[in-house]
Structure formats: C-alpha cells, structure tokens
Design an enzyme around this catalytic site. Structure first.
Site, PDB file in Angstrom:
ATOM      1  N   SER A 296       0.821  -1.219   0.000  1.00 26.17           N
ATOM      2  CA  SER A 296       0.000   0.000   0.000  1.00 26.17           C
ATOM      3  C   SER A 296       0.852   1.264   0.000  1.00 26.17           C
ATOM      4  O   SER A 296       1.928   1.311   0.599  1.00 26.17           O
ATOM      5  CB  SER A 296      -0.898   0.037   1.233  1.00 26.17           C
ATOM      6  OG  SER A 296      -1.703  -1.094   1.260  1.00 26.17           O
TER       7      SER A 296
ATOM      8  N   PRO B  92       0.451   5.887  -0.270  1.00 25.14           N
ATOM      9  CA  PRO B  92      -0.509   6.980  -0.045  1.00 25.14           C
ATOM     10  C   PRO B  92      -1.556   7.064  -1.159  1.00 25.14           C
ATOM     11  O   PRO B  92      -2.702   7.369  -0.910  1.00 25.14           O
ATOM     12  CB  PRO B  92       0.379   8.225  -0.013  1.00 25.14           C
ATOM     13  CG  PRO B  92       1.720   7.723   0.428  1.00 25.14           C
ATOM     14  CD  PRO B  92       1.847   6.328  -0.103  1.00 25.14           C
TER      15      PRO B  92
ATOM     16  N   THR C 292       2.027  -2.974   8.528  1.00 18.95           N
ATOM     17  CA  THR C 292       1.992  -3.759   9.761  1.00 18.95           C
ATOM     18  C   THR C 292       3.411  -4.233  10.069  1.00 18.95           C
ATOM     19  O   THR C 292       4.126  -4.666   9.153  1.00 18.95           O
ATOM     20  CB  THR C 292       1.061  -4.981   9.576  1.00 18.95           C
ATOM     21  OG1 THR C 292      -0.221  -4.510   9.190  1.00 18.95           O
ATOM     22  CG2 THR C 292       0.944  -5.795  10.857  1.00 18.95           C
TER      23      THR C 292
ATOM     24  N   ILE D 278     -25.666  -6.409  23.764  1.00 19.31           N
ATOM     25  CA  ILE D 278     -26.070  -7.389  24.783  1.00 19.31           C
ATOM     26  C   ILE D 278     -25.486  -7.003  26.146  1.00 19.31           C
ATOM     27  O   ILE D 278     -26.144  -7.123  27.172  1.00 19.31           O
ATOM     28  CB  ILE D 278     -25.628  -8.818  24.370  1.00 19.31           C
ATOM     29  CG1 ILE D 278     -26.462  -9.294  23.181  1.00 19.31           C
ATOM     30  CG2 ILE D 278     -25.726  -9.801  25.545  1.00 19.31           C
ATOM     31  CD1 ILE D 278     -25.985 -10.592  22.539  1.00 19.31           C
TER      32      ILE D 278
ATOM     33  N   GLU E 208      -5.771  -6.056   3.633  1.00 16.98           N
ATOM     34  CA  GLU E 208      -5.617  -7.175   2.687  1.00 16.98           C
ATOM     35  C   GLU E 208      -6.794  -7.218   1.702  1.00 16.98           C
ATOM     36  O   GLU E 208      -7.277  -8.291   1.313  1.00 16.98           O
ATOM     37  CB  GLU E 208      -5.383  -8.489   3.431  1.00 16.98           C
ATOM     38  CG  GLU E 208      -4.121  -8.343   4.279  1.00 16.98           C
ATOM     39  CD  GLU E 208      -3.468  -9.614   4.713  1.00 16.98           C
ATOM     40  OE1 GLU E 208      -3.671 -10.646   4.055  1.00 16.98           O
ATOM     41  OE2 GLU E 208      -2.723  -9.565   5.707  1.00 16.98           O
ATOM     42  N   GLY E 209      -7.237  -6.020   1.367  1.00 16.87           N
ATOM     43  CA  GLY E 209      -8.335  -5.855   0.418  1.00 16.87           C
ATOM     44  C   GLY E 209      -9.638  -5.576   1.141  1.00 16.87           C
ATOM     45  O   GLY E 209     -10.073  -6.373   1.967  1.00 16.87           O
TER      46      GLY E 209
HETATM   47  N1  CAA Z   1      -2.389 -14.564  -8.507  1.00 13.77           N
HETATM   48  C1  CAA Z   1      -1.516 -14.328  -9.510  1.00 13.77           C
HETATM   49  N2  CAA Z   1      -1.682 -13.324 -10.407  1.00 13.77           N
HETATM   50  C2  CAA Z   1      -2.768 -12.545 -10.258  1.00 13.77           C
HETATM   51  C3  CAA Z   1      -3.718 -12.746  -9.258  1.00 13.77           C
HETATM   52  C4  CAA Z   1      -3.485 -13.810  -8.359  1.00 13.77           C
HETATM   53  N3  CAA Z   1      -4.339 -14.046  -7.367  1.00 13.77           N
HETATM   54  N4  CAA Z   1      -4.666 -11.797  -9.360  1.00 13.77           N
HETATM   55  C5  CAA Z   1      -4.352 -11.041 -10.418  1.00 13.77           C
HETATM   56  N5  CAA Z   1      -3.203 -11.490 -10.950  1.00 13.77           N
HETATM   57  C6  CAA Z   1      -2.514 -10.981 -12.137  1.00 13.77           C
HETATM   58  C7  CAA Z   1      -3.428 -11.015 -13.357  1.00 13.77           C
HETATM   59  O1  CAA Z   1      -3.341 -12.254 -14.011  1.00 13.77           O
HETATM   60  C8  CAA Z   1      -2.878  -9.888 -14.207  1.00 13.77           C
HETATM   61  O2  CAA Z   1      -1.723 -10.309 -14.864  1.00 13.77           O
HETATM   62  P1  CAA Z   1      -1.617 -10.277 -16.499  1.00 13.77           P
HETATM   63  O3  CAA Z   1      -2.112  -8.937 -16.935  1.00 13.77           O
HETATM   64  O4  CAA Z   1      -0.163 -10.498 -16.752  1.00 13.77           O
HETATM   65  O5  CAA Z   1      -2.476 -11.391 -16.960  1.00 13.77           O
HETATM   66  C9  CAA Z   1      -2.377  -8.896 -13.162  1.00 13.77           C
HETATM   67  O6  CAA Z   1      -2.211  -9.616 -11.949  1.00 13.77           O
HETATM   68  C10 CAA Z   1      -3.307  -7.734 -12.964  1.00 13.77           C
HETATM   69  O7  CAA Z   1      -4.543  -8.251 -12.545  1.00 13.77           O
HETATM   70  P2  CAA Z   1      -5.890  -7.449 -12.679  1.00 13.77           P
HETATM   71  O8  CAA Z   1      -6.073  -6.985 -14.081  1.00 13.77           O
HETATM   72  O9  CAA Z   1      -6.933  -8.300 -12.092  1.00 13.77           O
HETATM   73  O10 CAA Z   1      -5.590  -6.160 -11.778  1.00 13.77           O
HETATM   74  P3  CAA Z   1      -6.539  -5.025 -11.291  1.00 13.77           P
HETATM   75  O11 CAA Z   1      -5.849  -3.733 -11.401  1.00 13.77           O
HETATM   76  O12 CAA Z   1      -7.890  -5.153 -11.932  1.00 13.77           O
HETATM   77  O13 CAA Z   1      -6.605  -5.299  -9.699  1.00 13.77           O
HETATM   78  C11 CAA Z   1      -7.393  -6.202  -7.682  1.00 13.77           C
HETATM   79  C12 CAA Z   1      -7.071  -6.443  -9.145  1.00 13.77           C
HETATM   80  C13 CAA Z   1      -8.048  -7.486  -7.240  1.00 13.77           C
HETATM   81  C14 CAA Z   1      -8.358  -5.050  -7.481  1.00 13.77           C
HETATM   82  C15 CAA Z   1      -6.060  -5.944  -6.931  1.00 13.77           C
HETATM   83  O14 CAA Z   1      -5.511  -4.703  -7.273  1.00 13.77           O
HETATM   84  C16 CAA Z   1      -6.202  -6.029  -5.435  1.00 13.77           C
HETATM   85  O15 CAA Z   1      -6.272  -7.123  -4.883  1.00 13.77           O
HETATM   86  N6  CAA Z   1      -6.207  -4.867  -4.738  1.00 13.77           N
HETATM   87  C17 CAA Z   1      -6.215  -4.836  -3.290  1.00 13.77           C
HETATM   88  C18 CAA Z   1      -4.827  -4.799  -2.754  1.00 13.77           C
HETATM   89  C19 CAA Z   1      -4.754  -5.238  -1.331  1.00 13.77           C
HETATM   90  O16 CAA Z   1      -5.326  -6.246  -0.936  1.00 13.77           O
HETATM   91  N7  CAA Z   1      -3.977  -4.506  -0.545  1.00 13.77           N
HETATM   92  C20 CAA Z   1      -3.761  -4.885   0.795  1.00 13.77           C
HETATM   93  C21 CAA Z   1      -2.469  -4.359   1.262  1.00 13.77           C
HETATM   94  S1  CAA Z   1      -1.528  -5.496   2.118  1.00 13.77           S
HETATM   95  C22 CAA Z   1      -2.011  -5.423   3.734  1.00 13.77           C
HETATM   96  O17 CAA Z   1      -3.054  -4.937   4.085  1.00 13.77           O
HETATM   97  C23 CAA Z   1      -1.060  -6.093   4.595  1.00 13.77           C
HETATM   98  C24 CAA Z   1      -1.076  -5.739   6.043  1.00 13.77           C
HETATM   99  O18 CAA Z   1      -0.186  -5.069   6.486  1.00 13.77           O
HETATM  100  C25 CAA Z   1      -2.063  -6.363   6.935  1.00 13.77           C
END
Ligand code: CAA
Length: 379
Positions: free
Chosen positions: A126, A128, A158, A337, A363-364
């Site tokens: 992540s 800004p 984290t 409650i 994590e999304g």
């Molecule tokens: N495994 C492998 N590859 C993947 C995948 C997966 N699960 N998901 C997507 N990809 C690949 C796709 O195949 C694509 O690759 P190609 O173009 O080469 O085929 C590429 O990644 C891009 O995928 P998308 O087109 O689906 O990407 P998008 O821009 O539409 O985004 C999204 C998808 C699901 C919205 C993604 O951006 C996402 O998950 N965002 C949320 C991020 C997140 O969870 N952040 C949390 C921060 S970490 C955290 O919180 C940790 C902490 O400290 C607790």
C-alpha cells in the site's frame, strides 16, 4: 466429505487457546490503551512455531497445514487481534511468498530466521495513492545494473518498525504497468530507509503500523523475488493466502465476542430472569452462532483448497468478505447485549468491535473481495 478436525488440529487449537488465555489476555486492555506492541508474546509465539506455521521444517518452519493456521488465527484473535495480525502477516505475506517464490539463497538467508520467529517481517504494497488500486505503484526501483535504487513511500505497514525483513513492491518499468513491478527484499537499517511515526488507530492498537520512506536505497539485484516484473503477481498470489489469515482473524474476533456474550447472558439478571431467558437476547445469540459457523466453514474450505493445491482465490475472498462482515455485526451486537458494560474497556467487547473494523479494510476491502468473487462468477 467429513467435518471433523483431526487429533492434531484439536491439539493445536488447545495450545493456541491456552496461549491466548495465559499469555495474551493479561495486559491486552493496557496494550490496546497505550498502543503497546506485544513484543514478549510474539517472541513466545515464535518459540512455539506459530510464526512459520506452514513453512517446511527444512526451512525452520512447523510444516503444518492451512487449516491449522486458520484454527490458530481464530483462537488468538478471540483475545488479541493486535498479536494475531503479526502472526498472519509473518506467515502468509512474508514466509509463504518467500518459500513459494524465493530462491535457495533467499530462503536460507531470510526465510529461516523468519520461520523460526527470530525476526519478523513486513509486506509493503500500500502507498498513499495506491491502496485498493494496487497496480498504481508510485514507489520506484530503478535498475542500476548490480542493484535497484528504491525511492518512495509505503503506507499502513503492519510491523513497520518491529520488522527486520521487508518485502517491498516497486515499479521498475512504468511503461509495462503492473508487469513492470518488482518485489524486493529490503533489510532494516539500510541507508535511506526511514520509518515514520506510529499510526494512532481505531483498532488493533497494539499492532505496529507505520509509513516507510525510501530515499535512494540501494537494493542488491539478488534480493528481487522471481523474474523481472513478477512483483505484482507475487503480491496478488501472496494476498490470496493472506485473506485466509484475515478471514480467520475476523472469525476469531466474532467468536470471541460471541463467547463473552453467551457467558454474560447466562450470568446477568434483568427483569427477574437471566438475559439468556429473554427471547430478544436468544435471537441475537442464535444469529451470531449461525453466522460464525458459516464463516468458520468458509475459512476451512478456503484453507482446505489451499492445502489440496486447488485454486482458492475466490474461496479466500468469500471467507474474508463474510467473516469480516460477521465480525462487525457480531461485535456490535455483543456490545448491545452487554449494555452499559459493553461500552467500557474491562468487558473486552468494545475493543473487539473496534478491532473488527480493520478486517473489512486490510488485505483488500470488502469491495475488493467482491471484485475478486464476481470476476470468478462471471468468467
Ligand atoms: N495470482 C496471480 N496473479 C494474479 C492474481 C493472483 N491471485 N490476481 C491477479 N493477478 C494478475 C493477473 O493475471 C494480471 O496479470 P496479467 O495482466 O499479466 O495477466 C495482473 O495480476 C493484474 O490483474 P488485474 O487486471 O486483475 O488487476 P486489477 O488492477 O484489476 O486489480 C485487484 C485487481 C483485485 C483489485 C487488486 O488490485 C487487489 O487485490 N487490490 C487490493 C490490494 C490489497 O489487498 N492490498 C492490501 C495491502 S496489504 C495489507 O493490508 C497487509 C497488512 O499489512 C495487513
């Protein structure tokens, strides 16, 4: 199909439950109040093998399955979600990715101490201006031949100040968009790497959340995970497993609040009866129990798919979406409650309610989970 846990799962559950009661519960209110990181408790969790649960023993891990991980996450989170998020990040976002995609040198150098709990790790995606929209990485890792020059800022990290090993996603070739992103292993203490102040948060206040700043930090080429441009896929694949961990954390927050509510309903008297004799309370408890059971089944199913090397992205997102919404609903009802007692810290449910919120965000967000789920639905 069978729904019973194995003997081993039951033993692990008991060990985690005992640990939560004896090591996490004392001091949890104070750690929340003063935003104190549970350092001693994390050290002990490392000694018990809970920080590298699914890593093979060859690399210092406990070699357990993802179902065991889900069970442990639930039990720890019933009591202290600030401690359990460290377990989740270290296991899912750091150790898993290193074991699956790292090379042998990286595993020996970084994975072994992480899996043994000697050090902890952080996952830095992540920014800004790139949270949910993770492809829009502004942090850059310019290829300088022998090394990458890292510049940029990461947010909401984290274990930000307590980690020793950071996996940082950064853009090497902006023209290639997400295919130009790399995942780099960054050690603490490198010149140009600074940690911002601790975030003052609504929930999981004991966890250690910071921004990280990188100014011309030199990262050796051998610290790149996978091929050039593999960083975004690395992050997405790693987050799939992370979502099982956070789903299980949400499940634990919900079941912790539920168990406290059942106990309170049996003890507290009102209108000449116990609360549990009142249908208004019975119906709340019935709804809580049903949703928690459904959340648990979704968590176990996602973990089972992972253990059986079957696709689990959709299942993990379903588990996280449902469990986190369950955590929010359940903890709000638990406060209700408990009435006035629910609003004060000594009864724990107000903290669980605050902690529940982050499970719908990190994590999304819930919206991201819906994107992942609906893409599979519409495939
Ligand atoms: N495994 C492998 N590859 C993947 C995948 C997966 N699960 N998901 C997507 N990809 C690949 C796709 O195949 C694509 O690759 P190609 O173009 O080469 O085929 C590429 O990644 C891009 O995928 P998308 O087109 O689906 O990407 P998008 O821009 O539409 O985004 C999204 C998808 C699901 C919205 C993604 O951006 C996402 O998950 N965002 C949320 C991020 C997140 O969870 N952040 C949390 C921060 S970490 C955290 O919180 C940790 C902490 O400290 C607790």
């Amino acid at each position: 199909m069978q729904f019973n846990l194995t003997e081993e799962h039951l033993m692990i559950r008991q060990a985690a439950r005992d640990f939560a009661q004896t090591e996490l519960k004392p001091g949890v209110i104070e750690r929340d109040e003063y935003q104190k990181f549970p350092a001693e408790q994390i050290k002990k969790l490392g000694e018990l093998g809970f920080l590298g649960m699914m890593v093979s023993p060859e690399y210092g891990g406990s070699g357990m399955d993802a179902i065991s991980y889900s069970i442990v996450m639930e039990e720890l989170s019933k009591v202290d979600a600030s401690a359990s998020v460290v377990v989740s990040v270290n296991n899912s976002l750091v150790c898993y990715g290193l074991e699956k995609y790292g090379n042998e040198e990286q595993k020996q150098k970084y994975l072994v101490p992480l899996a043994q709990g000697q050090v902890i790790g952080a996952f830095c995606l992540s920014e800004p201006e790139a949270g949910s929209d993770a492809t829009s990485q502004r942090t850059t890792a310019i290829d300088m031949g022998d090394y990458y020059l890292l510049n940029g800022t990461k947010n909401w990290i984290t274990n930000g100040s307590t980690a020793s090993t950071y996996i940082v996603m950064a853009q090497t070739d902006a023209a290639k968009k997400h295919r130009g992103i790399n995942a780099l292993i960054v050690e603490k203490g490198l010149e140009g790497f600074t940690v911002g102040p601790k975030e003052n948060k609504l929930g999981i206040r004991g966890s250690d959340t910071h921004s990280l700043m990188f100014t011309d930090v030199k990262i050796p080429k051998e610290n790149r995970i996978g091929e050039d441009g593999f960083g975004f896929k690395f992050a997405m694949a790693t987050l799939e497993g992370g979502r099982i961990g956070i789903a299980s954390q949400a499940l634990g927050i919900a079941s912790g609040a539920y168990e406290l509510s059942v106990q309170y309903a049996k003890e507290r008297k009102a209108f000449g009866k116990t609360l549990g004799d009142l249908q208004a309370i019975q119906f709340k408890l019935a709804d809580m129990a049903t949703e928690i059971e459904a959340a648990r089944l979704l968590c176990y199913r996602a973990a089972w798919l992972k253990d059986n090397k079957l696709p689990y992205a959709q299942a993990a997102s379903m588990a996280k979406l449902f469990a986190s919404e369950t955590a929010m609903r359940t903890t709000i009802e638990a406060v209700q409650i408990h009435g006035g007692y629910g609003f004060v810290k000594e009864y724990h449910v107000e903290r669980l309610m605050r902690d529940a919120k982050i499970t719908q965000i990190y994590e999304g967000t819930s919206e991201i989970q819906r994107i992942v789920i609906s893409r599979e639905v519409l495939k």
